[in-house]
Design a protein around this motif. Structure first.
Motif, PDB file in Angstrom:
ATOM      1  N   LEU A 228     -42.360  36.615  13.998  1.00 41.13           N
ATOM      2  CA  LEU A 228     -43.767  35.519  13.581  1.00 41.13           C
ATOM      3  C   LEU A 228     -43.965  34.679  14.697  1.00 41.13           C
ATOM      4  N   SER A 229     -45.125  34.509  14.932  1.00 48.09           N
ATOM      5  CA  SER A 229     -45.652  33.262  15.763  1.00 48.09           C
ATOM      6  C   SER A 229     -46.661  32.123  14.930  1.00 48.09           C
ATOM      7  N   ILE A 230     -46.214  31.008  14.738  1.00 48.72           N
ATOM      8  CA  ILE A 230     -46.916  30.247  13.591  1.00 48.72           C
ATOM      9  C   ILE A 230     -47.054  28.684  14.105  1.00 48.72           C
ATOM     10  N   LEU A 231     -48.429  28.522  13.920  1.00 46.95           N
ATOM     11  CA  LEU A 231     -48.339  27.051  14.673  1.00 46.95           C
ATOM     12  C   LEU A 231     -47.825  26.161  13.547  1.00 46.95           C
ATOM     13  N   GLY A 232     -47.348  25.149  14.189  1.00 50.51           N
ATOM     14  CA  GLY A 232     -46.566  23.995  13.669  1.00 50.51           C
ATOM     15  C   GLY A 232     -45.400  23.759  14.248  1.00 50.51           C
ATOM     16  N   GLN A 233     -44.664  22.707  13.708  1.00 48.76           N
ATOM     17  CA  GLN A 233     -43.310  22.476  14.297  1.00 48.76           C
ATOM     18  C   GLN A 233     -42.090  22.863  13.080  1.00 48.76           C
ATOM     19  N   GLU A 234     -41.100  22.248  13.526  1.00 45.51           N
ATOM     20  CA  GLU A 234     -39.855  22.559  12.437  1.00 45.51           C
ATOM     21  C   GLU A 234     -40.473  22.463  11.192  1.00 45.51           C
ATOM     22  N   PRO A 235     -40.992  21.452  10.330  1.00 45.25           N
ATOM     23  CA  PRO A 235     -41.247  21.176   8.994  1.00 45.25           C
ATOM     24  C   PRO A 235     -42.044  22.423   8.489  1.00 45.25           C
ATOM     25  N   GLN A 236     -42.969  22.665   9.362  1.00 42.64           N
ATOM     26  CA  GLN A 236     -44.060  23.884   9.017  1.00 42.64           C
ATOM     27  C   GLN A 236     -43.130  25.152   8.811  1.00 42.64           C
ATOM     28  N   LEU A 237     -42.290  25.404  10.037  1.00 44.33           N
ATOM     29  CA  LEU A 237     -41.478  26.523   9.964  1.00 44.33           C
ATOM     30  C   LEU A 237     -40.409  26.733   8.715  1.00 44.33           C
ATOM     31  N   GLU A 238     -39.899  25.459   8.408  1.00 43.60           N
ATOM     32  CA  GLU A 238     -38.814  25.485   7.358  1.00 43.60           C
ATOM     33  C   GLU A 238     -39.636  26.001   5.974  1.00 43.60           C
TER      34      GLU A 238
END
Lengths: 397, 302
Positions: A228-238
């Protein structure tokens, strides 16, 4: 009268004031342009940084004897779990081992079934000599495979199911290896549309259409992993990982922290760069305005002395100088906002290849910054005016 | 004078006096009249009879100032008592005592460096005496702050300069209105009338650089008169003018005197010196002679 004095003074000393106005305009344009870019920066840069590849990998949890796989239905659920607008791409991979032959030579080679359109969204860094497969009968071969089998775009090759175990690349990194299914597919006659070069493991693989790979490997409606390629940094990924874990507990998520952390670092450095550039430009512009205003005040010593002789108090001169500075600040800020808008658009197109939208919030901020800059510039002239002795000044030749 | 302008003038005067009363003086009685020159082409100026000094009470000096007998016999508008001015070790003025009567035309003559301009600056509240007392219209200036001196100058004194000193980016009209603005409120009609009276009707919207020296000086005179000052100080008013313009300016000064204005003129020009009722000669910062009217005219012509 104050307005007339201010306007007359500005109008009739155009050449001098042009320099001050230009300095304020440059400062205002920089603030306006960089603010617009900065406000769009996170979104723009995050989007750009997605070219690093996937930042979240989903694999099936190990389940003892049965071959671990992600179903087509789970793939649909995964896609739906991402917040709207944040999913740049979700590319499924099905890995396996096949025998590749071009008629004269044969080699056991790992293959990956994927959806090419999705794969290219998530991996824009893929370098392809030739073209992307447009039909199910076409494949991409890794550059090492192409060298080994002397393949080039337009050549044909045959993929036959291998009797060996199917190596699940993503699962194998966690120590997983799935046994070959019983019902293997029939050999496929395919054509090379392009040679893929990434500098990574992809160079040793053959990529084919997902459904064909599922047939060839005998694993219908299954994929080994989803990138997956998701816009956002670590918090959004978590947050996304937690959502997947909650909804699909049979899957395991692995945020690619190396990517997300570097994204965060890049954005932080860009922010620092923004503040630094804005600061330097503002200081430079302010110095330009200060020097010009002070020069103007020095040139006008006699005029200021005369005004004092005529009965002007310091407050009168203060109002006049502030009025002039205010007018310069206002004119400079309006010109700067217009120039900054076009500058931002140009930077947007040339650097980010997209437009930077004008933001109304920038207008008052830029006007305020310009007025403060002009106000600071007029401090020295005010001090000078307060110290002028009319008797002495009017005597000067 | 139109009714509006008359009202404007009266308002200005009353405001002037009210401002002054708030700061230093009790409200005085004011009489406004206007003299028209017999020759229609000759510049004519507003005539203002300001109240005599004893009618005003100084709140700054605390002590009422007594007027000394003057050569002309009138009340003193300006009085200097043993005034000295030193710039470091250099003495520009030493022990100068002088009185100028209401409505008097006094010329100050002397060689360069004799202290004429220093004396004029002290009377004009642009400089202060190192020693001695200076009393302008009943107010002792030596105890005033710079701000109070500015206010006094603004309200009581009109300045005419040798080099005209007009604001270069303002028109003739705006230059006159500038003095109004610092005084109270600018009034374009009144400023226009003042310029018309010094023969500058055709140059209202011209910048100083578009005017001849004589025209600039006439704008300077209009500006000096616009706030109805009690005292007009002129520093070499014809020093930069040719003969024709000198004659024009001299005529204006004479008209001002005839209309009852108090004039103190610093000059090198014996002709102007001779026009004055009295001529004071300064030598090395000291008063060399304060002759009476008749002898001073003879002295000035010599």
């Amino acid at each position: 009268m104050l307005f007339k004095l201010t306007l007359g003074s500005v109008r009739r000393r155009r050449s001098r004031l042009f320099i001050a106005l230009a300095a304020v305009t440059v400062g205002a344009a920089t603030v306006a342009a960089l603010s617009a870019i900065y406000l769009d920066l996170r979104a723009q840069m995050t989007r750009e940084l997605r070219s690093y590849g996937a930042n979240l990998i989903v694999v099936p949890a190990e389940s003892g004897s049965s071959p671990a796989a992600i179903s087509g239905q789970q793939l649909q659920v995964l896609r739906s779990l991402a917040p709207p607008g944040s999913l740049q791409g979700a590319v499924p991979y099905l890995h396996g081992l096949v025998d590749v032959s071009d008629g004269s030579r044969q080699a056991r080679t790992p293959v990956t079934g994927t959806i090419f359109a999705e794969a290219l969204k998530v991996n824009p860094y893929w370098k392809i000599a030739g073209r992307v497969p447009a039909a199910p009968g076409e494949v991409l071969v890794g550059t090492l495979v192409a060298r080994r089998l002397a393949l080039s775009p337009g050549n044909s090759l045959t993929l036959s199911p291998s009797s060996s175990a199917v190596v699940d690349q993503d699962a194998s990194t966690a120590g997983g290896e799935t046994p070959p299914p019983a019902d293997r597919g029939t050999p496929l006659e395919l054509q090379v549309s392009g040679v893929l070069s990434t500098g990574g493991a992809e160079d040793e693989r053959v990529f084919l259409d997902l459904s064909q790979a599922q047939t060839l490997l005998g694993r219908p409606d299954q994929v080994s992993s989803v990138h997956l390629s998701i816009l956002g940094q670590e918090p959004q990924l978590e947050e996304m990982a937690a959502r997947i874990q909650n909804r699909l507990p049979q899957l395991v998520t692995r945020p690619v922290t190396r990517v997300s952390q570097s994204e965060g670092r890049v954005l932080m450095r860009l922010s620092l760069l923004f503040y630094l550039v804005v600061g330097i430009v503002l200081v430079t512009s302010a110095l330009g305005v200060i020097i010009t205003m002070l020069n103007m005040a020095l040139e006008r010593r006699k005029e200021l002395g005369l005004k004092k002789a005529l009965g002007a108090e310091n407050r009168h001169l203060l109002a006049e100088l502030l009025g002039e500075a205010g007018l310069i600040g206002l004119m400079g800020s309006l010109l700067g906002i217009a120039a900054g808008f076009f500058l931002a658009r140009w930077i947007g197109w040339s650097v980010f290849d997209s437009s930077i939208s004008p933001r109304p919030a920038i207008v008052p901020v830029t006007i305020l910054v310009s007025l403060v800059m002009a106000g600071l510039a007029v401090l020295a002239p005010i001090r000078l005016a307060a110290r002028i002795d009319p008797a002495v000044t009017l005597k000067e030749e | 004078m139109g009714l509006n302008t008359t009202c404007g003038c009266l308002n200005r005067l009353l405001k002037n006096e009210a401002l002054a009363a708030g700061a230093h003086w009790a409200a005085p009685s004011v009489v406004l009249s206007r003299a028209r020159s017999a020759a229609t082409s000759a510049p004519c100026v507003l005539a203002l009879r300001v109240p005599s000094a004893p009618q005003r009470r100084s709140v700054v000096s605390q002590q009422p100032v007594k007027s000394d007998p003057l050569p002309s016999g009138g009340a003193s508008l300006v009085r200097l008592e043993s005034v000295s001015r030193c710039y470091g070790p250099v003495s520009a003025l030493a022990e100068v005592s002088l009185a100028v009567a209401q409505g008097e035309f006094l010329s100050i003559m002397g060689a360069s460096g004799s202290g004429k301009t220093t004396l004029l600056n002290i009377i004009g509240c642009m400089d202060t005496a190192t020693e001695g007392r200076v009393i302008i219209d009943g107010v002792e200036t030596s105890i005033l702050s710079r701000k109070e001196l500015t206010r006094l100058r603004r309200e009581k004194i009109g300045l005419i300069f040798q080099q005209f000193h007009l604001v270069p980016h303002l028109t003739s009209l705006e230059n006159v209105m500038l003095a109004q603005y610092y005084h109270s409120l600018p009034d374009a009609d009144e400023a226009r009338l003042a310029l018309e009276r010094v023969g500058m009707r055709h140059r209202l919207d011209h910048l100083p650089r578009q005017l001849s020296g004589g025209e600039q000086q006439r704008v300077c005179i209009a500006r000096a008169l616009i706030n109805y000052p009690a005292l007009i100080l002129a520093d070499e008013p014809t020093g930069n003018l040719d003969e024709v313009n000198e004659k024009l300016v001299v005529d204006i000064l004479q008209d001002l005197h005839k209309d009852g204005h108090t004039l103190v003129v610093v000059t090198h020009d014996p002709e102007i010196g001779a026009l004055a009722e009295r001529c004071v000669r300064l030598e090395h910062g000291r008063v060399a002679a304060i002759p009476n009217s008749a002898s001073s005219r003879r002295s000035a012509r010599q």
